[in-house]
Design an enzyme around this catalytic site. Structure first.
Site, PDB file in Angstrom:
ATOM      1  N   ASP A   1      37.809  26.358  39.149  1.00  0.00           N
ATOM      2  CA  ASP A   1      37.216  27.376  38.020  1.00  0.00           C
ATOM      3  C   ASP A   1      38.226  27.655  36.910  1.00  0.00           C
ATOM      4  OD1 ASP A   1      35.764  29.545  37.413  1.00  0.00           O
ATOM      5  OD2 ASP A   1      36.786  31.210  38.048  1.00  0.00           O
TER       6      ASP A   1
ATOM      7  N   ASP B   1      38.358  30.429  34.066  1.00  0.00           N
ATOM      8  CA  ASP B   1      38.576  32.068  33.645  1.00  0.00           C
ATOM      9  C   ASP B   1      39.344  32.674  35.046  1.00  0.00           C
ATOM     10  OD1 ASP B   1      37.398  32.351  31.023  1.00  0.00           O
ATOM     11  OD2 ASP B   1      35.601  32.448  32.165  1.00  0.00           O
TER      12      ASP B   1
ATOM     13  N   ASP C   1      39.309  32.157  41.596  1.00  0.00           N
ATOM     14  CA  ASP C   1      40.123  33.661  41.609  1.00  0.00           C
ATOM     15  C   ASP C   1      39.011  34.600  42.118  1.00  0.00           C
ATOM     16  OD1 ASP C   1      38.506  33.490  39.215  1.00  0.00           O
ATOM     17  OD2 ASP C   1      39.452  35.275  38.662  1.00  0.00           O
TER      18      ASP C   1
END
Length: 265
Positions: A14, A16, A210
């Protein structure tokens, strides 16, 4: 439970909250990307952010001093365009989003239509307003199918969070009583596309993210080992207590992957 990172061929990551917050690179990222490239690992940045094109993502990382090929990015906008074009070739859409989403739709042969579109497609975008929301609601009421580019309700920024796609789709769902179909993570269609791009089987790859509700669940359901990093929106306490599933490993950030790999040799 540990992962032997040296034995893994592919890394899906990922962006962001993992690589950056806003325009700020996170600690350990430079070392992580250098390790991937030095070790000859196949890697792909798989992001639910629908606003930027792969070229714009490449340029964003370049401004942070990171040299990553454009082919190493796959976005929820691309996944959305692929899904719609396969479901209904040559269809039309009313789309709310930024260049990443609009370009992906155009490139897939999909035309824009604000009168009687086949689909209403929602991504993150600054053009979102009460007027555009009202138009989207009424088009859905007239029969257009509702599509969300991704399932994120919010995303990290440098000094807080920003509403993301699911939060923007929710008012349309509430007003119309219709449920959207989301094309980004954790949709397994996006994960299968990512693995295919890497040329890896699920057992040979790692999903790094996250978010428990998109990144980790998508990796888990696709048969991959998963790493939750605490550099984004999820805390260790939330990961351990708020979900019925857990990641294979929890690390502070992607720099820890490099340290783990060195220690495993």
């Amino acid at each position: 439970m540990n992962i032997n990172f040296n034995e893994k061929k592919g890394f899906i990551c990922d962006m962001d909250g993992v690589i950056y917050h806003g325009n700020k690179i996170l600690p350990g990222v430079t070392e992580f990307i250098e390790w991937l490239q030095k070790e000859g690992k196949q890697y792909l940045f798989l992001t639910n952010n629908s606003g930027l094109t792969p070229k714009e993502l490449q340029n964003k990382l370049a401004r942070m001093g990171l040299n990553v090929p454009e082919t190493c990015f796959y976005t929820s906008a691309l996944a959305t365009a692929r899904f719609i074009s396969e479901q209904s070739p040559g269809c039309s859409v009313y789309a709310l989003g930024e260049a990443g989403l609009l370009n992906a739709l155009y490139d897939a042969g999909i035309t824009m239509n604000d009168v009687n579109p086949d689909y209403v497609v929602i991504g993150e975008g600054k053009a979102y307003s009460l007027d555009t929301l009202t138009r989207a609601v009424n088009l859905v009421m007239k029969g257009a199918k509702l599509i969300g580019a991704n399932y994120d309700s919010n995303g990290p920024m440098e000094n807080g969070i920003v509403p993301a796609c699911r939060a923007l789709v929710a008012p349309i769902e509430i007003a119309t009583g219709k449920q959207a179909y989301f094309c980004g993570k954790p949709n397994p269609l996006m994960m299968r596309s990512g693995l295919k791009m890497l040329g890896c089987h699920s057992g040979e790859a790692v999903m790094i993210g996250d978010r428990m509700d998109t990144d980790i669940i998508s990796g888990l359901e696709s048969g991959m080992d998963t790493v939750l990093v605490l550099s984004g929106v999820t805390t260790r306490e939330e990961a351990e207590n708020a979900f019925a599933y857990k990641p294979t490993m929890i690390l502070n950030g992607v720099g820890d992957i490099v340290r783990e790999a060195v220690n495993q040799k």
